[in-house]
Design a protein around this motif. Structure first.
Motif, PDB file in Angstrom:
ATOM      1  N   GLN A 163     -15.818 -31.102  26.028  1.00 54.89           N
ATOM      2  CA  GLN A 163     -15.195 -31.056  27.348  1.00 54.89           C
ATOM      3  C   GLN A 163     -14.576 -29.696  27.626  1.00 54.89           C
ATOM      4  O   GLN A 163     -14.627 -29.202  28.750  1.00 54.89           O
ATOM      5  N   ALA A 164     -14.017 -29.063  26.614  1.00 56.75           N
ATOM      6  CA  ALA A 164     -13.280 -27.813  26.806  1.00 56.75           C
ATOM      7  C   ALA A 164     -14.158 -26.577  26.742  1.00 56.75           C
ATOM      8  O   ALA A 164     -13.813 -25.539  27.309  1.00 56.75           O
ATOM      9  N   ALA A 165     -15.303 -26.660  26.030  1.00 56.90           N
ATOM     10  CA  ALA A 165     -15.998 -25.431  25.655  1.00 56.90           C
ATOM     11  C   ALA A 165     -17.419 -25.319  26.166  1.00 56.90           C
ATOM     12  O   ALA A 165     -18.131 -24.405  25.766  1.00 56.90           O
ATOM     13  N   SER A 166     -17.853 -26.193  27.083  1.00 54.71           N
ATOM     14  CA  SER A 166     -19.248 -26.162  27.484  1.00 54.71           C
ATOM     15  C   SER A 166     -19.555 -25.194  28.619  1.00 54.71           C
ATOM     16  O   SER A 166     -20.716 -24.945  28.919  1.00 54.71           O
ATOM     17  N   SER A 167     -18.531 -24.622  29.263  1.00 61.34           N
ATOM     18  CA  SER A 167     -18.825 -23.751  30.398  1.00 61.34           C
ATOM     19  C   SER A 167     -18.460 -22.282  30.228  1.00 61.34           C
ATOM     20  O   SER A 167     -19.016 -21.447  30.939  1.00 61.34           O
ATOM     21  N   PRO A 168     -17.548 -21.874  29.334  1.00 64.86           N
ATOM     22  CA  PRO A 168     -17.221 -20.437  29.264  1.00 64.86           C
ATOM     23  C   PRO A 168     -18.395 -19.601  28.791  1.00 64.86           C
ATOM     24  O   PRO A 168     -19.216 -20.040  27.985  1.00 64.86           O
ATOM     25  N   GLY A 169     -18.474 -18.358  29.289  1.00 63.71           N
ATOM     26  CA  GLY A 169     -19.543 -17.447  28.903  1.00 63.71           C
ATOM     27  C   GLY A 169     -19.257 -16.745  27.592  1.00 63.71           C
ATOM     28  O   GLY A 169     -18.289 -17.027  26.897  1.00 63.71           O
ATOM     29  N   GLY A 170     -20.140 -15.795  27.257  1.00 61.28           N
ATOM     30  CA  GLY A 170     -19.958 -14.997  26.055  1.00 61.28           C
ATOM     31  C   GLY A 170     -20.508 -15.647  24.808  1.00 61.28           C
ATOM     32  O   GLY A 170     -20.875 -16.816  24.785  1.00 61.28           O
ATOM     33  N   ALA A 171     -20.548 -14.867  23.730  1.00 59.25           N
ATOM     34  CA  ALA A 171     -21.152 -15.326  22.477  1.00 59.25           C
ATOM     35  C   ALA A 171     -20.129 -15.906  21.511  1.00 59.25           C
ATOM     36  O   ALA A 171     -20.494 -16.601  20.567  1.00 59.25           O
ATOM     37  N   ARG A 172     -18.837 -15.652  21.737  1.00 59.17           N
ATOM     38  CA  ARG A 172     -17.815 -16.041  20.769  1.00 59.17           C
ATOM     39  C   ARG A 172     -17.176 -17.375  21.146  1.00 59.17           C
ATOM     40  O   ARG A 172     -17.217 -17.792  22.303  1.00 59.17           O
ATOM     41  N   PRO A 173     -16.543 -18.072  20.199  1.00 57.61           N
ATOM     42  CA  PRO A 173     -15.934 -19.385  20.483  1.00 57.61           C
ATOM     43  C   PRO A 173     -14.818 -19.280  21.523  1.00 57.61           C
ATOM     44  O   PRO A 173     -13.960 -18.398  21.434  1.00 57.61           O
ATOM     45  N   LYS A 174     -14.839 -20.187  22.488  1.00 54.67           N
ATOM     46  CA  LYS A 174     -13.827 -20.178  23.547  1.00 54.67           C
ATOM     47  C   LYS A 174     -13.789 -21.530  24.235  1.00 54.67           C
ATOM     48  O   LYS A 174     -14.676 -22.365  24.042  1.00 54.67           O
ATOM     49  N   ALA A 175     -12.752 -21.752  25.039  1.00 57.92           N
ATOM     50  CA  ALA A 175     -12.578 -23.025  25.728  1.00 57.92           C
ATOM     51  C   ALA A 175     -11.741 -22.797  26.982  1.00 57.92           C
ATOM     52  O   ALA A 175     -11.072 -21.757  27.125  1.00 57.92           O
ATOM     53  N   LEU A 176     -11.773 -23.765  27.892  1.00 57.97           N
ATOM     54  CA  LEU A 176     -10.972 -23.726  29.109  1.00 57.97           C
ATOM     55  C   LEU A 176      -9.820 -24.707  28.988  1.00 57.97           C
ATOM     56  O   LEU A 176     -10.032 -25.879  28.655  1.00 57.97           O
ATOM     57  N   VAL A 177      -8.599 -24.232  29.244  1.00 58.69           N
ATOM     58  CA  VAL A 177      -7.408 -25.080  29.148  1.00 58.69           C
ATOM     59  C   VAL A 177      -6.457 -24.736  30.296  1.00 58.69           C
ATOM     60  O   VAL A 177      -6.679 -23.776  31.036  1.00 58.69           O
ATOM     61  N   HIS A 178      -5.389 -25.514  30.406  1.00 60.52           N
ATOM     62  CA  HIS A 178      -4.398 -25.229  31.443  1.00 60.52           C
ATOM     63  C   HIS A 178      -3.026 -25.690  30.964  1.00 60.52           C
ATOM     64  O   HIS A 178      -2.887 -26.523  30.055  1.00 60.52           O
ATOM     65  N   ASP A 179      -1.987 -25.107  31.596  1.00 63.73           N
ATOM     66  CA  ASP A 179      -0.631 -25.624  31.454  1.00 63.73           C
ATOM     67  C   ASP A 179      -0.137 -25.987  32.851  1.00 63.73           C
ATOM     68  O   ASP A 179      -0.943 -26.112  33.778  1.00 63.73           O
ATOM     69  N   GLU A 180       1.160 -26.119  33.027  1.00 65.48           N
ATOM     70  CA  GLU A 180       1.664 -26.550  34.332  1.00 65.48           C
ATOM     71  C   GLU A 180       1.559 -25.461  35.398  1.00 65.48           C
ATOM     72  O   GLU A 180       1.738 -25.748  36.591  1.00 65.48           O
ATOM     73  N   CYS A 181       1.256 -24.237  34.999  1.00 65.39           N
ATOM     74  CA  CYS A 181       1.233 -23.128  35.954  1.00 65.39           C
ATOM     75  C   CYS A 181      -0.155 -22.532  36.189  1.00 65.39           C
ATOM     76  O   CYS A 181      -0.508 -22.199  37.314  1.00 65.39           O
ATOM     77  N   ARG A 182      -0.934 -22.379  35.112  1.00 67.96           N
ATOM     78  CA  ARG A 182      -2.162 -21.601  35.193  1.00 67.96           C
ATOM     79  C   ARG A 182      -3.289 -22.259  34.422  1.00 67.96           C
ATOM     80  O   ARG A 182      -3.063 -23.118  33.573  1.00 67.96           O
ATOM     81  N   ALA A 183      -4.509 -21.796  34.721  1.00 72.75           N
ATOM     82  CA  ALA A 183      -5.682 -22.137  33.919  1.00 72.75           C
ATOM     83  C   ALA A 183      -6.060 -20.909  33.106  1.00 72.75           C
ATOM     84  O   ALA A 183      -5.904 -19.768  33.563  1.00 72.75           O
ATOM     85  N   TYR A 184      -6.544 -21.151  31.893  1.00 74.63           N
ATOM     86  CA  TYR A 184      -6.816 -20.053  30.974  1.00 74.63           C
ATOM     87  C   TYR A 184      -8.179 -20.208  30.318  1.00 74.63           C
ATOM     88  O   TYR A 184      -8.685 -21.325  30.122  1.00 74.63           O
ATOM     89  N   LEU A 185      -8.734 -19.070  29.965  1.00 68.39           N
ATOM     90  CA  LEU A 185      -9.846 -19.009  29.031  1.00 68.39           C
ATOM     91  C   LEU A 185      -9.249 -18.710  27.666  1.00 68.39           C
ATOM     92  O   LEU A 185      -8.622 -17.663  27.476  1.00 68.39           O
ATOM     93  N   ALA A 186      -9.395 -19.648  26.741  1.00 65.71           N
ATOM     94  CA  ALA A 186      -8.874 -19.466  25.381  1.00 65.71           C
ATOM     95  C   ALA A 186      -9.993 -18.922  24.503  1.00 65.71           C
ATOM     96  O   ALA A 186     -11.086 -19.490  24.455  1.00 65.71           O
TER      97      ALA A 186
END
Length: 406
Positions: A163-186
């Protein structure tokens, strides 16, 4: 044959079906023939704009993709992740070899692309999965390592990674997350890393902002004995989560496979479509100098994007800025006629191709960037880049600074 509706979702409460993709089954040589056409309702909308202002002008024509490997125009392939996210998608949906082509991946990606485009086979607006909360980061990081080590691992917790990692680009491990203020690429460290790439990137991005580069905001989080880099998502607005449509310079310049293009070619696109070409060209020139000084030789066209939130095109903030330690010393993009590290006079001459014609102003810009990047050792220490990495990086950066100093 695959038929997909393409939706533009600038405002999450006001999606519009922008067009239709049709891609044939592969021929005997594996080539895909694809076409795109805008919908009448989109063409009639007062808020419509061209999804690709160079290759897909806002008109009634049927546009052939002329990209036999993918079957779709580059702007739609931009919705897909690169190596890491594609492997996640393939594993998540158990896609066989013949189902791993671009149209199939867009179909399963559906509403979960970064940017403002979504895809569906039916007439209903595709819905995006909710973002994962940032408090789950440590667990996602652990799962990313597990997936890198054993992509076939069967674990019920893998659903969280999918759920977290199927859409970010690039070759390295990453995921999409959020807190109460912003969305982030981790962005996570890779099990294959030989350098502390997370610390290097957070330090380099802070150095860029110190140097006056318009760069994405970043911060580094501890994660046990490891670190996680959080990058603000510039494809989303704060609070309202208004989306920005994104397109890479690779798509705008139709640069498939090997290409021999220059930073000046990007400047040409900015002059053509930017709502503020003077400012965007100046920012691009500064980013070019910064990449040269820090040794970011992996300056390929996917690392430069344009954004549109319905109010015009602009150059995105800089991202993926990191020295390429021990790799090719030549830049992917040419600076003038060469891919090697230029000298000061070459850059002064090249500045005219970015609309910078006052020699004194260019000299001042170069001096300011050299002065800022000269503090690299201080910044890298501040963000705990290991000393052994600093020793390797330092020789190259100091060589580059020396070539451009007055």
């Amino acid at each position: 044959m695959i038929k997909l509706n393409v939706w533009l979702v600038i405002d999450p409460h006001d999606a519009i079906r922008a067009g239709e993709l049709i891609v044939s089954d592969p021929d005997a040589q594996g080539r895909l023939l694809g076409q795109f056409k805008y919908t009448p309702e989109y063409l009639a909308s007062p808020n419509a704009f061209a999804l690709d202002p160079v290759n897909l002008p806002l008109q009634q024509d049927v546009f052939d993709a002329n990209r036999p490997h993918s079957g779709v125009h580059g702007v739609f392939e931009d919705s897909l992740p690169d190596d890491w996210g594609r492997r996640i998608l393939v594993r998540q949906y158990n896609l066989g070899r013949n189902q791993q082509r671009v149209p199939h991946l867009l179909r399963v990606l559906g509403g979960n692309a970064m940017g403002a485009l979504r895809y569906s086979e039916g007439s209903a607006t595709p819905q995006a999965l909710p973002l994962i909360e940032s408090r789950q980061l440590e667990k996602i990081e652990l799962l990313s390592r597990k997936f890198e080590t054993d992509p076939l691992a069967v674990d019920e917790d893998m659903a969280l990674l999918f759920q977290a990692a199927s859409s970010p680009g690039g070759a390295r491990p990453k995921a999409l997350v959020h807190d109460e203020c912003r969305a982030y690429l981790a962005k996570f460290a890779s099990v294959k890393d030989t350098f502390d790439v997370v610390s290097l990137e957070v330090a380099t991005m802070h150095l860029a902002r110190r140097a006056g580069i318009v760069a994405a905001e970043v911060r580094c989080l501890p994660c046990g004995s490891r670190k996680i880099l959080l990058v603000d998502r510039f494809d989303l607005g704060p609070i309202t989560q208004k989306r920005h449509h994104c397109i890479s310079m690779q798509s705008l310049l139709r640069a498939d496979g090997y290409y021999n293009l220059a930073y000046a070619d990007i400047a040409g696109i900015l002059r053509m479509i930017s709502a503020n070409p003077v400012e965007d060209q100046r920012n691009l020139f500064k980013q070019m100098i910064f990449n040269i000084l820090i040794g970011n030789t992996d300056d390929h066209l996917k690392n430069f994007s344009m954004l549109n939130d319905g109010e015009g095109w602009k150059l995105s903030p800089a991202y993926d800025l990191v020295p390429n330690i021990g790799l090719n010393s030549e830049h992917v993009l040419r600076i003038g006629l060469d891919n090697r590290v230029p000298d000061r006079q070459t850059l002064i001459k090249e500045a005219k191709r970015f609309g910078l014609k006052q020699a004194r102003a260019v000299e001042d810009e170069l001096d300011a960037l050299v002065d800022a990047v000269s503090t690299w050792h201080e910044v890298f220490n501040l963000f705990d880049v290991p000393e052994e990495d600093i020793l390797v990086i330092g020789r190259d950066i100091e060589h580059r600074l020396a070539k451009i100093k007055r």
